[in-house]
Design a protein around this motif. Sequence first.
Motif, PDB file in Angstrom:
ATOM      1  N   ALA A 380       0.788  -1.323  -0.148  1.00  0.00           N
ATOM      2  CA  ALA A 380      -0.016   0.142   0.075  1.00  0.00           C
ATOM      3  C   ALA A 380       0.920   1.444  -0.233  1.00  0.00           C
ATOM      4  O   ALA A 380       0.505   2.242  -0.788  1.00  0.00           O
ATOM      5  CB  ALA A 380      -1.006  -0.043   1.148  1.00  0.00           C
ATOM      6  N   VAL A 381       1.849   1.201   0.896  1.00  0.00           N
ATOM      7  CA  VAL A 381       2.680   2.632   1.051  1.00  0.00           C
ATOM      8  C   VAL A 381       3.504   2.586  -0.227  1.00  0.00           C
ATOM      9  O   VAL A 381       3.706   3.719  -0.957  1.00  0.00           O
ATOM     10  CB  VAL A 381       3.666   2.258   2.148  1.00  0.00           C
ATOM     11  CG1 VAL A 381       4.394   3.485   2.176  1.00  0.00           C
ATOM     12  CG2 VAL A 381       2.979   2.308   3.393  1.00  0.00           C
ATOM     13  N   GLY A 382       3.918   1.605  -0.877  1.00  0.00           N
ATOM     14  CA  GLY A 382       4.544   1.592  -2.079  1.00  0.00           C
ATOM     15  C   GLY A 382       3.919   2.150  -3.195  1.00  0.00           C
ATOM     16  O   GLY A 382       4.200   2.912  -4.148  1.00  0.00           O
ATOM     17  N   GLY A 383       2.593   1.697  -3.292  1.00  0.00           N
ATOM     18  CA  GLY A 383       1.690   2.267  -4.265  1.00  0.00           C
ATOM     19  C   GLY A 383       1.425   3.726  -4.238  1.00  0.00           C
ATOM     20  O   GLY A 383       1.252   4.541  -5.155  1.00  0.00           O
ATOM     21  N   VAL A 384       1.433   4.258  -2.948  1.00  0.00           N
ATOM     22  CA  VAL A 384       1.266   5.691  -2.585  1.00  0.00           C
ATOM     23  C   VAL A 384       2.580   6.383  -3.167  1.00  0.00           C
ATOM     24  O   VAL A 384       2.357   7.574  -3.816  1.00  0.00           O
ATOM     25  CB  VAL A 384       1.213   5.867  -1.208  1.00  0.00           C
ATOM     26  CG1 VAL A 384       1.152   7.441  -0.842  1.00  0.00           C
ATOM     27  CG2 VAL A 384      -0.109   5.489  -0.530  1.00  0.00           C
ATOM     28  N   GLY A 385       3.685   5.637  -3.382  1.00  0.00           N
ATOM     29  CA  GLY A 385       4.899   6.325  -3.991  1.00  0.00           C
ATOM     30  C   GLY A 385       4.547   6.967  -5.446  1.00  0.00           C
ATOM     31  O   GLY A 385       4.895   7.851  -5.900  1.00  0.00           O
ATOM     32  N   GLY A 386       3.375   5.972  -6.006  1.00  0.00           N
ATOM     33  CA  GLY A 386       3.307   6.544  -7.557  1.00  0.00           C
ATOM     34  C   GLY A 386       2.515   7.706  -7.467  1.00  0.00           C
ATOM     35  O   GLY A 386       2.352   8.636  -8.348  1.00  0.00           O
ATOM     36  N   LEU A 387       1.613   7.793  -6.510  1.00  0.00           N
ATOM     37  CA  LEU A 387       0.732   9.123  -6.403  1.00  0.00           C
ATOM     38  C   LEU A 387       1.757  10.451  -6.304  1.00  0.00           C
ATOM     39  O   LEU A 387       1.877  11.139  -6.941  1.00  0.00           O
ATOM     40  CB  LEU A 387      -0.118   9.127  -5.237  1.00  0.00           C
ATOM     41  CG  LEU A 387      -0.679  10.328  -4.805  1.00  0.00           C
ATOM     42  CD1 LEU A 387      -1.683  10.987  -5.950  1.00  0.00           C
ATOM     43  CD2 LEU A 387      -1.515  10.338  -3.496  1.00  0.00           C
ATOM     44  N   GLY A 388       2.786  10.055  -5.505  1.00  0.00           N
ATOM     45  CA  GLY A 388       3.834  11.290  -5.247  1.00  0.00           C
ATOM     46  C   GLY A 388       4.573  11.532  -6.555  1.00  0.00           C
ATOM     47  O   GLY A 388       4.706  12.692  -6.956  1.00  0.00           O
ATOM     48  N   ILE A 389       4.775  10.561  -7.253  1.00  0.00           N
ATOM     49  CA  ILE A 389       5.249  10.680  -8.695  1.00  0.00           C
ATOM     50  C   ILE A 389       4.719  11.673  -9.611  1.00  0.00           C
ATOM     51  O   ILE A 389       5.053  12.825 -10.105  1.00  0.00           O
ATOM     52  CB  ILE A 389       5.973   9.450  -9.301  1.00  0.00           C
ATOM     53  CG1 ILE A 389       7.054   9.244  -8.776  1.00  0.00           C
ATOM     54  CG2 ILE A 389       6.063   9.710 -10.787  1.00  0.00           C
ATOM     55  CD1 ILE A 389       7.666   7.991  -9.259  1.00  0.00           C
ATOM     56  N   ASN A 390       3.170  11.277  -9.465  1.00  0.00           N
ATOM     57  CA  ASN A 390       2.215  11.946 -10.415  1.00  0.00           C
ATOM     58  C   ASN A 390       2.200  13.573  -9.829  1.00  0.00           C
ATOM     59  O   ASN A 390       1.956  14.402 -10.752  1.00  0.00           O
ATOM     60  CB  ASN A 390       0.996  11.270 -10.555  1.00  0.00           C
ATOM     61  CG  ASN A 390       1.305  10.146 -11.466  1.00  0.00           C
ATOM     62  OD1 ASN A 390       1.529  10.181 -12.682  1.00  0.00           O
ATOM     63  ND2 ASN A 390       1.096   8.814 -10.986  1.00  0.00           N
ATOM     64  N   LEU A 391       2.075  13.814  -8.702  1.00  0.00           N
ATOM     65  CA  LEU A 391       1.696  15.038  -8.142  1.00  0.00           C
ATOM     66  C   LEU A 391       3.067  15.999  -8.124  1.00  0.00           C
ATOM     67  O   LEU A 391       2.865  16.879  -8.536  1.00  0.00           O
ATOM     68  CB  LEU A 391       1.643  14.721  -6.645  1.00  0.00           C
ATOM     69  CG  LEU A 391      -0.052  14.089  -5.985  1.00  0.00           C
ATOM     70  CD1 LEU A 391      -0.084  14.317  -4.825  1.00  0.00           C
ATOM     71  CD2 LEU A 391      -0.928  15.031  -6.828  1.00  0.00           C
TER      72      LEU A 391
END
Length: 451
Positions: A380-391
């Motif tokens: 879950a936390v790893g997937g949130v990293g994808g959000l960080g990249i897009n933001l």
Amino acid sequence: MGGRWIERWEPEDETFWREKGERIARRNLLFSVLSEHIGFSVWSLWSVMVLFMGPQYGVDPAGKFFLIGTATFVGALIRIPYTFVVARFGGRNWTVFSALLLLLPTGLAFAVMHPGTSYTTFVLVAVLTGVGGGNFASSMTNINAFFPLRKKGWALGLNAGGGNIGVPVVQLVGLLVIGTAGAMHPRIVLGVYLPLIVVAAVCSALFMDNLAPVKNDSGAFKEAATARHTWIMAFLYVGTFGSFIGYSFAFGLVLQTQFGRTPLQAASLTFIGPLLGSLIRPVGGSLADRHGGARITLGTFAAMAVATGVVIYASVVESLAVFLVGFIGLFVLSGLGNGSTFKMIPAIFLAQGHRKGLTGEAAESYGRRLSGASMGLVGAVGGVGGLGINLAFRQSFQTAGTGTAAFVAFLVFYAACMAVTWAVYLRAPGTVPDTAETVTDPEPRPGYAQV
């Protein structure tokens, strides 16, 4: 969906594994990959849909990054509950249900994907596509239970890699549609996936099994949630999987926004990186099986830092060719790191069991309990990293019109991941404290050098 329950499952028993277990585990792995593959394709639908969204849709680049970021975020969060449903409902049963659930976002996207639809509607459909990201957590938890520790790196890497390939495959479908029917027909992509979802669900129902010995363990989850290694590995997984999924979703849009590529030109390049990154993930797991996940992970982050430097240089001098070399290198390396980091998790908690003085089956049971519980949180936390990249891309393009600043931030983060990997798992791997059981336990207990 209550049938096909296996009451006895002992993968660490070599006789059981050789005579019966391996055949069953491989069959479940095959159809787990199929379902997870479709889940990843649905999760990443908006990385393709935004390529079809020309000026007539009235959505600017920042709005498009927000759409793919929304799908990323929901897919990451939903991984936590998906981790526990396997033990509650059975791996086969949940795989069937979660596959059928993909019909909802895909069908709604089919209905609303045309000019004139409100941006709010697009956001809501992007939220629903996040359910595809949850399939990873339930699939990994399920397959983790089927295989013995010595095979987990290979099995988890293959399971995740086969799922990850869903990203470039849906992008290839998008390329085919744009190249033949044109950029005005996104519904064709969605129409392709509706029957494939049904196929995945039917195959899961016919050929997969539930494991009765797999039970939810609230104590294990609480212990995993308070274990520092769960959060250290989550941090490292942000650097590997977060990079993979974030770059996968954003690649085509970056090419359009920064380098002025047309939808067809962007689509013809977008799939290459995710495809290579997915294919190499099992290699990362296998290398970790042989050489230790920490060593492979450290080397991967070092190489990712170098590749990011190449991308920054290409972004500054506006060289598309150099940019592609560096960016595709990031995909390959993030895929390699995905395999090595996930291999570390069961090895770390087995080592923790030995450090507590446990031996034999007791240590292995402890490792299985804690690693299974931690995988959902780490994923879950790893997937949130994808959000960080897009933001980060969204902010960088809004303020400077280029992604250079975002890549500089990513470079700093990879340096931090290198430092953490070295300091925690390689600098001083440590020896397992002597205990009274050492006399009766002839097997060496792993320190962190073996993770």
